[in-house]
Design a protein around this motif. Structure first.
Motif, PDB file in Angstrom:
ATOM      1  N   LEU A  32      -0.440  -0.885  -4.185  1.00  0.00           N
ATOM      2  CA  LEU A  32       0.951  -1.212  -4.517  1.00  0.00           C
ATOM      3  C   LEU A  32       1.764   0.034  -4.846  1.00  0.00           C
ATOM      4  N   LEU A  33       1.131   1.024  -5.441  1.00  0.00           N
ATOM      5  CA  LEU A  33       1.823   2.274  -5.755  1.00  0.00           C
ATOM      6  C   LEU A  33       2.293   2.967  -4.471  1.00  0.00           C
ATOM      7  N   LYS A  34       1.567   2.796  -3.395  1.00  0.00           N
ATOM      8  CA  LYS A  34       1.896   3.404  -2.099  1.00  0.00           C
ATOM      9  C   LYS A  34       3.041   2.676  -1.389  1.00  0.00           C
ATOM     10  N   CYS A  35       3.315   1.452  -1.788  1.00  0.00           N
ATOM     11  CA  CYS A  35       4.308   0.628  -1.092  1.00  0.00           C
ATOM     12  C   CYS A  35       5.731   0.905  -1.573  1.00  0.00           C
ATOM     13  N   ARG A  36       6.678   0.605  -0.695  1.00  0.00           N
ATOM     14  CA  ARG A  36       8.091   0.744  -1.047  1.00  0.00           C
ATOM     15  C   ARG A  36       8.412  -0.195  -2.196  1.00  0.00           C
ATOM     16  N   ALA A  37       9.039   0.341  -3.224  1.00  0.00           N
ATOM     17  CA  ALA A  37       9.418  -0.410  -4.423  1.00  0.00           C
ATOM     18  C   ALA A  37       8.198  -0.981  -5.151  1.00  0.00           C
ATOM     19  N   SER A  38       7.016  -0.475  -4.841  1.00  0.00           N
ATOM     20  CA  SER A  38       5.760  -0.923  -5.474  1.00  0.00           C
ATOM     21  C   SER A  38       5.571  -2.424  -5.367  1.00  0.00           C
ATOM     22  N   ARG A  39       5.999  -2.977  -4.241  1.00  0.00           N
ATOM     23  CA  ARG A  39       5.893  -4.413  -3.986  1.00  0.00           C
ATOM     24  C   ARG A  39       5.427  -4.629  -2.559  1.00  0.00           C
ATOM     25  N   LEU A  40       4.670  -5.691  -2.355  1.00  0.00           N
ATOM     26  CA  LEU A  40       4.228  -6.037  -1.004  1.00  0.00           C
ATOM     27  C   LEU A  40       3.884  -7.521  -0.953  1.00  0.00           C
ATOM     28  N   HIS A  41       4.139  -8.110   0.193  1.00  0.00           N
ATOM     29  CA  HIS A  41       3.795  -9.517   0.409  1.00  0.00           C
ATOM     30  C   HIS A  41       2.272  -9.660   0.449  1.00  0.00           C
ATOM     31  N   TRP A  42       1.784 -10.836   0.117  1.00  0.00           N
ATOM     32  CA  TRP A  42       0.352 -11.106   0.076  1.00  0.00           C
ATOM     33  C   TRP A  42      -0.333 -10.759   1.394  1.00  0.00           C
ATOM     34  N   LYS A  43       0.304 -11.080   2.527  1.00  0.00           N
ATOM     35  CA  LYS A  43      -0.280 -10.757   3.828  1.00  0.00           C
ATOM     36  C   LYS A  43      -0.473  -9.247   3.972  1.00  0.00           C
ATOM     37  N   GLY A  44       0.521  -8.495   3.558  1.00  0.00           N
ATOM     38  CA  GLY A  44       0.431  -7.043   3.638  1.00  0.00           C
ATOM     39  C   GLY A  44      -0.684  -6.489   2.778  1.00  0.00           C
ATOM     40  N   LEU A  45      -0.857  -7.075   1.595  1.00  0.00           N
ATOM     41  CA  LEU A  45      -1.966  -6.653   0.730  1.00  0.00           C
ATOM     42  C   LEU A  45      -3.306  -6.926   1.397  1.00  0.00           C
ATOM     43  N   GLN A  46      -3.419  -8.067   2.036  1.00  0.00           N
ATOM     44  CA  GLN A  46      -4.668  -8.391   2.720  1.00  0.00           C
ATOM     45  C   GLN A  46      -4.939  -7.401   3.852  1.00  0.00           C
ATOM     46  N   VAL A  47      -3.894  -7.032   4.597  1.00  0.00           N
ATOM     47  CA  VAL A  47      -4.054  -6.080   5.688  1.00  0.00           C
ATOM     48  C   VAL A  47      -4.478  -4.720   5.141  1.00  0.00           C
ATOM     49  N   LEU A  48      -3.784  -4.230   4.117  1.00  0.00           N
ATOM     50  CA  LEU A  48      -4.136  -2.928   3.544  1.00  0.00           C
ATOM     51  C   LEU A  48      -5.524  -2.954   2.919  1.00  0.00           C
ATOM     52  N   ASN A  49      -5.860  -4.043   2.273  1.00  0.00           N
ATOM     53  CA  ASN A  49      -7.186  -4.180   1.681  1.00  0.00           C
ATOM     54  C   ASN A  49      -8.258  -4.121   2.767  1.00  0.00           C
ATOM     55  N   TRP A  50      -7.995  -4.752   3.904  1.00  0.00           N
ATOM     56  CA  TRP A  50      -8.917  -4.714   5.033  1.00  0.00           C
ATOM     57  C   TRP A  50      -9.006  -3.300   5.607  1.00  0.00           C
ATOM     58  N   ALA A  51      -7.845  -2.676   5.806  1.00  0.00           N
ATOM     59  CA  ALA A  51      -7.796  -1.373   6.467  1.00  0.00           C
ATOM     60  C   ALA A  51      -8.402  -0.258   5.622  1.00  0.00           C
ATOM     61  N   ILE A  52      -8.241  -0.323   4.338  1.00  0.00           N
ATOM     62  CA  ILE A  52      -8.671   0.772   3.469  1.00  0.00           C
ATOM     63  C   ILE A  52     -10.190   0.907   3.381  1.00  0.00           C
TER      64      ILE A  52
END
Length: 160
Positions: A42-62
């Protein structure tokens, strides 16, 4: 045969007790260990906010360099010939719930997760430590901002 049956009845007539035993769990499935990663994402995201889908994608990718490369290509507008199947992990949901309870993040009805002031402080503390070094390195390689349309592109199924 009767003596074997008597022995079996004697064995079954014995007392027993159930005792809870610890069951080892893989670190990746422990939500309390996923909270720091959630805060860093979340710290990496714009405005420290992200939709749940985006979190799932980043969690998968990382989780691997190869997955981060695929994500970088898609964010950059490139085409990935064989679209990967992003796994939706329930442990991330539990980590979000735990982070909400700890006051680190907010989770609104639109399914957007955002860092609180306390969450930003904790995320910055984590970023200054050697903890989660491989994941931090992968996040740093990610340039630009992730848009919802790119996340949707990565998540949609294509049969080519």
């Amino acid at each position: 045969m009767d003596s074997e049956l008597d022995d079996l009845e004697a064995l079954l007539d014995m007392g027993f007790a159930f005792r809870p035993r610890p069951v080892p769990a893989a670190p990746a499935t422990r939500p309390q260990l996923r909270v720091p990663l959630l805060l860093l994402i979340l710290l990496k995201c714009r405005a420290s906010r992200l939709h749940w889908k985006g979190l799932q994608v980043l969690n998968w990718a990382i989780q691997s360099d190869a997955r981060m490369e695929v994500l970088s290509i898609v964010i950059g507008g490139g085409h990935v010939p064989h679209m990967p199947i992003v796994r939706i992990e329930p442990m991330l949901d539990r980590a979000i719930d735990l982070a909400v309870g700890l006051g680190y993040v907010t989770f609104d009805s639109g399914r957007t997760v955002g860092l609180t002031a306390l969450g930003k402080e904790r995320a910055q503390e984590i970023s200054r430590t050697p903890v989660l070094a491989p994941e931090k390195k992968r996040l740093m390689k990610l340039s630009g901002k992730i848009t919802q349309s790119r996340i949707d592109l990565l998540l949609e199924w294509r049969s080519e």
